[in-house]
Scaffold this motif. Structure first.
Motif, PDB file in Angstrom:
ATOM      1  N   GLY A 323       0.810  -1.208   0.000  1.00 57.28           N
ATOM      2  CA  GLY A 323       0.000   0.000   0.000  1.00 57.28           C
ATOM      3  C   GLY A 323       0.841   1.255   0.000  1.00 57.28           C
ATOM      4  N   SER A 324       1.894   1.269  -0.807  1.00 54.05           N
ATOM      5  CA  SER A 324       2.764   2.444  -0.923  1.00 54.05           C
ATOM      6  C   SER A 324       1.936   3.714  -1.112  1.00 54.05           C
ATOM      7  CB  SER A 324       3.701   2.272  -2.119  1.00 54.05           C
ATOM      8  OG  SER A 324       4.121   3.512  -2.632  1.00 54.05           O
ATOM      9  N   PRO A 325       2.261   4.803  -0.415  1.00 53.32           N
ATOM     10  CA  PRO A 325       1.483   6.038  -0.583  1.00 53.32           C
ATOM     11  C   PRO A 325       1.517   6.563  -2.007  1.00 53.32           C
ATOM     12  CG  PRO A 325       3.495   6.439   0.678  1.00 53.32           C
ATOM     13  CD  PRO A 325       3.337   4.958   0.575  1.00 53.32           C
ATOM     14  N   ILE A 326       2.629   6.356  -2.712  1.00 54.38           N
ATOM     15  CA  ILE A 326       2.720   6.809  -4.097  1.00 54.38           C
ATOM     16  C   ILE A 326       1.794   5.975  -4.984  1.00 54.38           C
ATOM     17  CG2 ILE A 326       4.269   7.160  -6.049  1.00 54.38           C
ATOM     18  CD1 ILE A 326       6.561   7.354  -3.973  1.00 54.38           C
ATOM     19  N   ALA A 327       1.825   4.655  -4.795  1.00 53.97           N
ATOM     20  CA  ALA A 327       0.952   3.782  -5.571  1.00 53.97           C
ATOM     21  C   ALA A 327      -0.517   4.037  -5.256  1.00 53.97           C
ATOM     22  CB  ALA A 327       1.308   2.321  -5.330  1.00 53.97           C
ATOM     23  N   CYS A 328      -0.832   4.332  -4.001  1.00 55.45           N
ATOM     24  CA  CYS A 328      -2.225   4.623  -3.631  1.00 55.45           C
ATOM     25  C   CYS A 328      -2.714   5.902  -4.297  1.00 55.45           C
ATOM     26  CB  CYS A 328      -2.358   4.721  -2.117  1.00 55.45           C
ATOM     27  SG  CYS A 328      -2.281   3.130  -1.273  1.00 55.45           S
ATOM     28  N   ALA A 329      -1.860   6.915  -4.342  1.00 57.23           N
ATOM     29  CA  ALA A 329      -2.231   8.149  -5.041  1.00 57.23           C
ATOM     30  C   ALA A 329      -2.498   7.865  -6.510  1.00 57.23           C
ATOM     31  CB  ALA A 329      -1.125   9.191  -4.882  1.00 57.23           C
ATOM     32  N   ALA A 330      -1.639   7.048  -7.103  1.00 54.31           N
ATOM     33  CA  ALA A 330      -1.834   6.679  -8.508  1.00 54.31           C
ATOM     34  C   ALA A 330      -3.131   5.906  -8.699  1.00 54.31           C
ATOM     35  CB  ALA A 330      -0.642   5.847  -8.991  1.00 54.31           C
ATOM     36  N   ALA A 331      -3.453   5.016  -7.764  1.00 57.33           N
ATOM     37  CA  ALA A 331      -4.664   4.203  -7.887  1.00 57.33           C
ATOM     38  C   ALA A 331      -5.921   5.065  -7.851  1.00 57.33           C
ATOM     39  CB  ALA A 331      -4.704   3.160  -6.772  1.00 57.33           C
ATOM     40  N   LEU A 332      -5.968   6.002  -6.954  1.00 56.02           N
ATOM     41  CA  LEU A 332      -7.152   6.868  -6.865  1.00 56.02           C
ATOM     42  C   LEU A 332      -7.329   7.669  -8.150  1.00 56.02           C
ATOM     43  CD1 LEU A 332      -6.692   8.054  -3.171  1.00 56.02           C
ATOM     44  CD2 LEU A 332      -8.410   6.445  -4.035  1.00 56.02           C
ATOM     45  N   ALA A 333      -6.228   8.138  -8.722  1.00 59.05           N
ATOM     46  CA  ALA A 333      -6.305   8.881  -9.980  1.00 59.05           C
ATOM     47  C   ALA A 333      -6.672   7.963 -11.141  1.00 59.05           C
ATOM     48  CB  ALA A 333      -4.965   9.566 -10.257  1.00 59.05           C
ATOM     49  N   THR A 334      -6.181   6.748 -11.100  1.00 62.09           N
ATOM     50  CA  THR A 334      -6.486   5.776 -12.158  1.00 62.09           C
ATOM     51  C   THR A 334      -7.962   5.419 -12.149  1.00 62.09           C
ATOM     52  OG1 THR A 334      -4.241   4.856 -12.088  1.00 62.09           O
ATOM     53  CG2 THR A 334      -5.970   3.458 -13.012  1.00 62.09           C
ATOM     54  N   ILE A 335      -8.498   5.139 -10.972  1.00 60.21           N
ATOM     55  CA  ILE A 335      -9.919   4.793 -10.862  1.00 60.21           C
ATOM     56  C   ILE A 335     -10.796   5.950 -11.337  1.00 60.21           C
ATOM     57  CG2 ILE A 335     -11.746   4.269  -9.195  1.00 60.21           C
ATOM     58  CD1 ILE A 335      -9.561   2.721  -7.594  1.00 60.21           C
ATOM     59  N   GLU A 336     -10.407   7.164 -11.006  1.00 61.95           N
ATOM     60  CA  GLU A 336     -11.144   8.338 -11.489  1.00 61.95           C
ATOM     61  C   GLU A 336     -11.089   8.417 -13.016  1.00 61.95           C
ATOM     62  OE1 GLU A 336     -11.077  13.251 -11.132  1.00 61.95           O
ATOM     63  OE2 GLU A 336      -9.577  12.051 -10.087  1.00 61.95           O
ATOM     64  N   THR A 337      -9.940   8.086 -13.596  1.00 58.24           N
ATOM     65  CA  THR A 337      -9.789   8.143 -15.049  1.00 58.24           C
ATOM     66  C   THR A 337     -10.690   7.134 -15.741  1.00 58.24           C
ATOM     67  OG1 THR A 337      -7.503   8.921 -14.821  1.00 58.24           O
ATOM     68  CG2 THR A 337      -8.126   7.974 -16.941  1.00 58.24           C
ATOM     69  N   TYR A 338     -10.780   5.920 -15.217  1.00 57.27           N
ATOM     70  CA  TYR A 338     -11.695   4.933 -15.810  1.00 57.27           C
ATOM     71  C   TYR A 338     -13.109   5.489 -15.921  1.00 57.27           C
ATOM     72  CZ  TYR A 338      -8.220   1.186 -15.241  1.00 57.27           C
ATOM     73  OH  TYR A 338      -7.101   0.403 -15.318  1.00 57.27           O
ATOM     74  N   LYS A 339     -13.542   6.181 -14.873  1.00 57.67           N
ATOM     75  CA  LYS A 339     -14.902   6.720 -14.846  1.00 57.67           C
ATOM     76  C   LYS A 339     -15.044   7.935 -15.743  1.00 57.67           C
ATOM     77  CE  LYS A 339     -18.340   8.715 -11.711  1.00 57.67           C
ATOM     78  NZ  LYS A 339     -18.664   9.094 -10.302  1.00 57.67           N
ATOM     79  N   GLU A 340     -14.147   8.908 -15.577  1.00 59.29           N
ATOM     80  CA  GLU A 340     -14.296  10.185 -16.271  1.00 59.29           C
ATOM     81  C   GLU A 340     -14.098  10.067 -17.778  1.00 59.29           C
ATOM     82  OE1 GLU A 340     -15.386  13.021 -14.918  1.00 59.29           O
ATOM     83  OE2 GLU A 340     -15.676  11.838 -13.093  1.00 59.29           O
ATOM     84  N   GLU A 341     -13.303   9.102 -18.234  1.00 60.58           N
ATOM     85  CA  GLU A 341     -13.056   8.944 -19.668  1.00 60.58           C
ATOM     86  C   GLU A 341     -13.876   7.814 -20.288  1.00 60.58           C
ATOM     87  OE1 GLU A 341      -8.950   9.059 -20.796  1.00 60.58           O
ATOM     88  OE2 GLU A 341      -8.510  10.758 -19.474  1.00 60.58           O
ATOM     89  N   ASN A 342     -14.858   7.307 -19.546  1.00 58.17           N
ATOM     90  CA  ASN A 342     -15.781   6.277 -20.052  1.00 58.17           C
ATOM     91  C   ASN A 342     -15.028   5.071 -20.627  1.00 58.17           C
ATOM     92  OD1 ASN A 342     -18.147   7.871 -19.524  1.00 58.17           O
ATOM     93  ND2 ASN A 342     -17.670   9.073 -21.356  1.00 58.17           N
ATOM     94  N   LEU A 343     -14.060   4.583 -19.879  1.00 67.19           N
ATOM     95  CA  LEU A 343     -13.191   3.543 -20.414  1.00 67.19           C
ATOM     96  C   LEU A 343     -13.816   2.155 -20.383  1.00 67.19           C
ATOM     97  CD1 LEU A 343      -9.665   4.740 -19.265  1.00 67.19           C
ATOM     98  CD2 LEU A 343     -10.872   5.148 -21.417  1.00 67.19           C
ATOM     99  N   LEU A 344     -14.855   1.945 -19.590  1.00 68.81           N
ATOM    100  CA  LEU A 344     -15.571   0.670 -19.686  1.00 68.81           C
ATOM    101  C   LEU A 344     -16.220   0.533 -21.063  1.00 68.81           C
ATOM    102  CD1 LEU A 344     -15.370   1.081 -16.492  1.00 68.81           C
ATOM    103  CD2 LEU A 344     -17.363  -0.421 -16.393  1.00 68.81           C
ATOM    104  N   GLU A 345     -16.858   1.606 -21.502  1.00 71.00           N
ATOM    105  CA  GLU A 345     -17.462   1.607 -22.843  1.00 71.00           C
ATOM    106  C   GLU A 345     -16.383   1.483 -23.909  1.00 71.00           C
ATOM    107  OE1 GLU A 345     -20.156   4.550 -25.713  1.00 71.00           O
ATOM    108  OE2 GLU A 345     -19.865   5.034 -23.597  1.00 71.00           O
ATOM    109  N   ARG A 346     -15.258   2.130 -23.682  1.00 69.66           N
ATOM    110  CA  ARG A 346     -14.173   2.056 -24.665  1.00 69.66           C
ATOM    111  C   ARG A 346     -13.649   0.627 -24.814  1.00 69.66           C
ATOM    112  NH1 ARG A 346     -12.434   2.884 -29.337  1.00 69.66           N
ATOM    113  NH2 ARG A 346     -10.168   2.917 -29.565  1.00 69.66           N
TER     114      ARG A 346
END
Length: 446
Positions: A323-346
């Motif tokens: 649970g590295s703090p750097i990796a956790c920061a990246a994960a939160l941003a990554t999860i937001e990107t999946y949602k905001e860029e409609n990547l499930l549909e993509r």
């Protein structure tokens, strides 16, 4: 050398070869690799990468390659996605490490909250974070054994779960993962899976075969956990027939067995759903995740029913870097990107393009044995003409030619005869079609 090279959206999304692949600079760096790196650490393509973004990687010689592997399903949001880059930079400036089991931080907790929210099931959950997929799988087994007070673990033909001692024993394929590395951890039992292209069984029929073997050869009262990939990754992108996974889940529930889905490769929008379990409404007791969770940074997790996850004693789970703090920061941003860029549909759009391209080829080339997968986790199984005999020679030749033409195409499958496609979900249609056409032309040329 690469300090002025920009990745992400700034990197031109084109295939452009200025030298042979590999070029002289990459060859020189690979010579250094040979002298410095253990020979057991191989590579698929002998190029040295200096930048990446969306659908392309830039090598040391200035060649721009189409990436159809995304670091084995890791950079689903693209390599150096803007939200991820910004989040990581901010976190690095604050602190790089404290060890969560010494002095905790909010980022770890926020990722756990997201996993509890996003994974299948509306029951109370808990999560624990780790570094790699294998580490997540190993901890899931630890927790299941502690909870059930049983020892046996059931895995499946063609499975891949990692390279640690326990997970090597759980993995099916001998070369290159297991050969000469034993003995392996005990109490791991392998049963047949559902492989529709080769077994011809319905999901219910295949489940009956597997469950009968468990009951007769292991004994239900001895089984701590059943663990399975909802779509098998290294084993050949094998999607089980409908009904197989629900039947396993039902049996596990009836017999007090922890049902674990290994979503390390399938999770986080890769298949067109956030998790592949959602296609049949399967609700596992525990889920393991990694790869696509953090935009390329090492992070994994186990999420499960609160009563199971909380059964382990304090101090029984964790690790210095988990649970590295750097990796956790990246994960939160990554999860937001999946949602905001409609990547499930993509991901679903990518599936349609791959099915179209190889479906057309299959009309005239019977060496295309099977086209399968979901979302941006698709594969083509290559066979000998007029049969279902695996054609590993053709598969290897195609991957080699594609690499020489600037397209990264990965091989998988127990028989080494499957080409798998795992592009970033942010790849453009044009770049994807160009890369796929290179693979098609390589098949036709052989």
């Amino acid at each position: 050398m690469s300090e002025n090279i920009q990745g992400g959206k700034a990197l031109p999304q084109v295939r452009n070869l200025v030298t042979a692949i590999p070029g002289p600079k990459s060859e020189a760096i690979m010579a250094r690799k040979k002298a410095a790196v253990a020979s057991g650490v191989g590579h698929a393509l002998g190029v040295s990468i200096v930048a990446g973004g969306d659908g392309v990687l830039l090598d040391a010689d200035g060649n721009s390659l189409i990436d159809l592997g995304s670091g084995i399903a890791v950079t689903g949001v693209g390599n150096s996605a803007p939200r991820v880059v910004e989040a990581v930079q901010q976190q690095v400036a604050q602190f790089t490490h404290t060890c969560f089991t010494v002095t905790p931080y909010e980022g770890y907790i926020a990722v756990a909250e997201k996993l509890n929210e996003l994974t299948p099931g509306d029951f109370e959950k808990r999560s624990a974070l780790f570094n790699s997929g294998a580490e997540a799988v190993e901890n899931a087994i630890k927790i299941a054994r502690h909870y059930t007070k049983r020892n046996a673990v059931v895995v499946f033909d063609h499975a891949y779960h990692g390279r640690t001692n326990l997970t090597m024993g759980m993995t099916a394929k001998n070369m290159p993962y297991k050969d000469g590395f034993g003995p392996f951890a005990p109490e791991v039992y392998r049963v047949p899976t559902s492989y529709p292209y080769r077994d011809g069984l319905t999901g219910i029929e295949a489940a009956e075969v597997a469950l009968t073997q468990i009951e007769k050869q292991v004994g239900s009262k001895n089984v701590a956990a059943i663990i399975i990939e909802p779509i098998q990754g290294e084993g050949g992108f094998i999607a089980p027939a409908a009904g197989f996974l629900p039947a396993l889940q039902e049996w596990a529930t009836e017999n007090g067995v922890v049902f674990i889905l290994d979503e390390v490769q399938t999770g986080f929008a890769r298949t067109g759903q956030m998790f592949a379990a959602e296609f049949e409404g399967v609700v596992p007791d525990m889920v393991t995740v990694a790869k696509g969770i953090a935009g390329g940074l090492p992070l994994s997790g186990v999420t499960g029913r609160a009563e199971i996850m909380d059964s382990a004693h304090a101090g029984g789970l964790g690790g210095t870097y988990t649970g590295s703090p750097i990796a956790c920061a990246a994960a939160l941003a990554t999860i937001e990107t999946y949602k905001e860029e409609n990547l499930l549909e993509r991901a679903q759009q990518i599936q349609a393009i791959i099915e179209e391209v190889f479906g057309e080829l299959a009309k005239t080339d019977d060496r295309i044995g099977d086209i399968r997968g979901r979302g941006a986790m698709m594969a083509v199984e290559l066979v000998e003409s007029g049969s279902k005999t695996p054609n590993a020679a053709l598969t290897g030749a195609v991957a080699k030619i594609a690499g020489e033409q600037g397209v990264i195409a990965l091989i998988c499958g127990t028989f080494g005869n499957v080409i798998r496609f795992l592009p970033a979900l942010t790849i453009s249609d044009e770049l994807l079609r160009e890369g796929l056409q290179v693979v098609v032309d390589a098949i036709k040329a052989n």
